[in-house]
Motif scaffolding. Structure first.
Motif, PDB file in Angstrom:
ATOM      1  N   PRO A   1       0.793  -1.239   0.000  1.00  0.00           N
ATOM      2  CA  PRO A   1       0.000   0.000   0.000  1.00  0.00           C
ATOM      3  C   PRO A   1       0.823   1.285   0.000  1.00  0.00           C
ATOM      4  O   PRO A   1       0.316   2.346  -0.385  1.00  0.00           O
ATOM      5  N   GLU A   2       2.080   1.220   0.429  1.00  0.00           N
ATOM      6  CA  GLU A   2       2.888   2.436   0.487  1.00  0.00           C
ATOM      7  C   GLU A   2       3.665   2.689  -0.801  1.00  0.00           C
ATOM      8  O   GLU A   2       4.268   3.756  -0.966  1.00  0.00           O
ATOM      9  N   ASP A   3       3.642   1.744  -1.721  1.00  0.00           N
ATOM     10  CA  ASP A   3       4.372   1.906  -2.975  1.00  0.00           C
ATOM     11  C   ASP A   3       3.570   2.749  -3.969  1.00  0.00           C
ATOM     12  O   ASP A   3       2.335   2.802  -3.914  1.00  0.00           O
ATOM     13  N   ALA A   4       4.281   3.389  -4.890  1.00  0.00           N
ATOM     14  CA  ALA A   4       3.642   4.116  -5.988  1.00  0.00           C
ATOM     15  C   ALA A   4       3.542   3.198  -7.204  1.00  0.00           C
ATOM     16  O   ALA A   4       4.293   2.234  -7.338  1.00  0.00           O
ATOM     17  N   VAL A   5       2.592   3.513  -8.069  1.00  0.00           N
ATOM     18  CA  VAL A   5       2.382   2.734  -9.286  1.00  0.00           C
ATOM     19  C   VAL A   5       2.229   3.695 -10.464  1.00  0.00           C
ATOM     20  O   VAL A   5       1.501   4.688 -10.367  1.00  0.00           O
TER      21      VAL A   5
ATOM     22  N   GLY B   1      -3.807   4.622 -16.364  1.00  0.00           N
ATOM     23  CA  GLY B   1      -4.242   5.493 -15.263  1.00  0.00           C
ATOM     24  C   GLY B   1      -3.215   6.465 -14.764  1.00  0.00           C
ATOM     25  O   GLY B   1      -3.511   7.302 -13.905  1.00  0.00           O
ATOM     26  N   GLY B   2      -1.992   6.378 -15.293  1.00  0.00           N
ATOM     27  CA  GLY B   2      -0.957   7.294 -14.849  1.00  0.00           C
ATOM     28  C   GLY B   2      -0.436   6.948 -13.460  1.00  0.00           C
ATOM     29  O   GLY B   2      -0.483   5.809 -13.022  1.00  0.00           O
ATOM     30  N   GLN B   3       0.021   7.983 -12.740  1.00  0.00           N
ATOM     31  CA  GLN B   3       0.665   7.796 -11.447  1.00  0.00           C
ATOM     32  C   GLN B   3      -0.367   7.614 -10.342  1.00  0.00           C
ATOM     33  O   GLN B   3      -1.346   8.349 -10.241  1.00  0.00           O
ATOM     34  N   HIS B   4      -0.125   6.615  -9.508  1.00  0.00           N
ATOM     35  CA  HIS B   4      -0.933   6.374  -8.309  1.00  0.00           C
ATOM     36  C   HIS B   4       0.003   6.348  -7.116  1.00  0.00           C
ATOM     37  O   HIS B   4       1.090   5.768  -7.183  1.00  0.00           O
ATOM     38  N   GLY B   5      -0.418   6.956  -6.017  1.00  0.00           N
ATOM     39  CA  GLY B   5       0.425   6.964  -4.832  1.00  0.00           C
ATOM     40  C   GLY B   5       1.322   8.180  -4.787  1.00  0.00           C
ATOM     41  O   GLY B   5       1.340   9.019  -5.691  1.00  0.00           O
ATOM     42  N   SER B   6       2.101   8.265  -3.725  1.00  0.00           N
ATOM     43  CA  SER B   6       2.943   9.430  -3.481  1.00  0.00           C
ATOM     44  C   SER B   6       4.088   9.526  -4.475  1.00  0.00           C
ATOM     45  O   SER B   6       4.749   8.528  -4.786  1.00  0.00           O
ATOM     46  N   ALA B   7       4.339  10.739  -4.932  1.00  0.00           N
ATOM     47  CA  ALA B   7       5.479  10.976  -5.817  1.00  0.00           C
ATOM     48  C   ALA B   7       6.798  10.804  -5.076  1.00  0.00           C
ATOM     49  O   ALA B   7       7.842  10.634  -5.695  1.00  0.00           O
ATOM     50  N   GLU B   8       6.749  10.849  -3.751  1.00  0.00           N
ATOM     51  CA  GLU B   8       7.960  10.675  -2.940  1.00  0.00           C
ATOM     52  C   GLU B   8       8.183   9.224  -2.529  1.00  0.00           C
ATOM     53  O   GLU B   8       9.139   8.918  -1.802  1.00  0.00           O
ATOM     54  N   ALA B   9       7.333   8.312  -2.962  1.00  0.00           N
ATOM     55  CA  ALA B   9       7.475   6.904  -2.581  1.00  0.00           C
ATOM     56  C   ALA B   9       8.825   6.365  -3.054  1.00  0.00           C
ATOM     57  O   ALA B   9       9.288   6.692  -4.152  1.00  0.00           O
ATOM     58  N   GLU B  10       9.453   5.556  -2.222  1.00  0.00           N
ATOM     59  CA  GLU B  10      10.763   5.019  -2.555  1.00  0.00           C
ATOM     60  C   GLU B  10      10.691   3.940  -3.633  1.00  0.00           C
ATOM     61  O   GLU B  10      11.670   3.689  -4.336  1.00  0.00           O
ATOM     62  N   ARG B  11       9.538   3.312  -3.768  1.00  0.00           N
ATOM     63  CA  ARG B  11       9.402   2.191  -4.701  1.00  0.00           C
ATOM     64  C   ARG B  11       8.297   2.491  -5.709  1.00  0.00           C
ATOM     65  O   ARG B  11       7.240   3.009  -5.356  1.00  0.00           O
ATOM     66  N   LEU B  12       8.563   2.157  -6.964  1.00  0.00           N
ATOM     67  CA  LEU B  12       7.618   2.443  -8.045  1.00  0.00           C
ATOM     68  C   LEU B  12       7.392   1.193  -8.882  1.00  0.00           C
ATOM     69  O   LEU B  12       8.341   0.581  -9.384  1.00  0.00           O
ATOM     70  N   TRP B  13       6.133   0.822  -9.041  1.00  0.00           N
ATOM     71  CA  TRP B  13       5.744  -0.284  -9.922  1.00  0.00           C
ATOM     72  C   TRP B  13       5.349   0.285 -11.285  1.00  0.00           C
ATOM     73  O   TRP B  13       4.659   1.306 -11.367  1.00  0.00           O
ATOM     74  N   LEU B  14       5.769  -0.371 -12.347  1.00  0.00           N
ATOM     75  CA  LEU B  14       5.449   0.032 -13.715  1.00  0.00           C
ATOM     76  C   LEU B  14       4.519  -1.018 -14.318  1.00  0.00           C
ATOM     77  O   LEU B  14       4.839  -2.213 -14.327  1.00  0.00           O
ATOM     78  N   VAL B  15       3.376  -0.574 -14.827  1.00  0.00           N
ATOM     79  CA  VAL B  15       2.325  -1.502 -15.259  1.00  0.00           C
ATOM     80  C   VAL B  15       1.870  -1.201 -16.677  1.00  0.00           C
ATOM     81  O   VAL B  15       1.455  -0.084 -16.994  1.00  0.00           O
ATOM     82  N   ASP B  16       1.976  -2.195 -17.544  1.00  0.00           N
ATOM     83  CA  ASP B  16       1.371  -2.155 -18.880  1.00  0.00           C
ATOM     84  C   ASP B  16       0.343  -3.285 -18.910  1.00  0.00           C
ATOM     85  O   ASP B  16       0.701  -4.454 -19.060  1.00  0.00           O
TER      86      ASP B  16
END
Length: 272
Positions: free
Chosen positions: A64-68, A73-88
């Motif tokens: 829940p704390e990660d960004a996606v 849908g573009g960016q979900h979650g905090s722009a400052e999140a340390e972890r980012l998931w990339l989804v196609d």
């Protein structure tokens, strides 16, 4: 279910997310779908959107704390999140809308972990950043072993061609040195990257900018690296912000052959 997802490691989260998206893609295949125009000939469908929603559901439950960053849908979650998931959620939308099953669902955690699902074979290609494997339904995991024996090279022909006139992947198809050694294929989806890792293709070539953090390519790049493929940009340097395009080969000899053709074309373009 939420607590169960949180107890999974990242590679399993990626796999479960990709499977969730693939289930949606498979279930909506052949149905009349709402089309969402993006401009410049690009579009999404309701299948893309629903598949991304399913993938996000898994990632949000598990991390829940990660960004996606999603294709639709573009960016979900905090722009400052340390972890980012990339989804196609549906790579190969054009194929899908005309009834072709050559599509992929891509999920990657930037850096290492990734999964690429084939909705119609049931195969899920995954990596934890150290090793890469494929699993079909409930069967045992099989380690991915790249091989150039097929001599088949997938070439991405989708415009635009940002490397032109220095390089266009489409030009490889008619180059004598390429034709002498390889046989081209055009799958029009990054499923082809998983096939290089699995030994079903000798290589994959595409034009483009920095693809290392692309929702389309990040999962396939991570998979191929972990499987032991040679992964560079079209100049032969590491994939990243300073480079452009992508050349992924099953082994060094295949990569060297492709680079010799690409550089020969580039030299001619500079001299023209």
């Amino acid at each position: 279910m939420i607590d169960a997802y949180r107890n999974l490691d990242d590679a399993v989260v990626a796999t479960e997310a990709a499977r969730a998206g693939a289930d949606v893609v498979r279930s909506l295949f052949g149905q009349r779908l709402t089309r969402v125009e993006k401009g410049a000939g690009d579009f999404a469908t309701s299948a893309d959107i629903e598949a991304e929603r399913a993938i996000l559901g898994v990632i949000r439950a598990a991390r829940p704390e990660d960004a996606v960053l999603g294709e639709e849908g573009g960016q979900h979650g905090s722009a400052e999140a340390e972890r980012l998931w990339l989804v196609d959620p549906l790579c190969g939308t054009v194929n899908y809308t005309v009834g072709s099953m050559l599509v992929a669902v891509n999920v990657a955690l930037t850096g290492r972990v990734a999964a690429v699902a084939d909705p119609f074979t049931g195969e899920v290609f995954s990596t934890d950043g150290e090793t890469a494997w494929v699993q079909q339904h409930d069967s045992a995991e099989v380690r991915l072993t790249p091989s150039a024996d097929s001599r088949l090279v997938d070439v991405n022909l989708d415009p635009p061609f940002p490397g032109a006139p220095m390089f266009r992947a489409v030009d490889l198809l008619a180059h004598p040195a390429f034709v002498e050694r390889f046989r081209p294929r055009v799958v029009s989806t990054t499923l082809a990257l998983a096939w290089v890792a699995a030994g079903k293709r000798a290589a994959y070539v595409t034009d483009g900018g920095d693809l290392s953090r692309s929702v389309h390519f990040a999962a396939g790049i991570a998979l191929c690296r972990a499987a032991g493929c040679v992964v560079t940009d079209i100049d032969g340097t590491p994939v990243g912000q300073a480079g452009h395009g992508l050349v992924v080969a099953a082994d060094g000899a295949t990569h060297d052959l492709l680079m010799s053709v690409i550089h020969r074309d580039g030299t001619r373009a500079r001299q023209a």
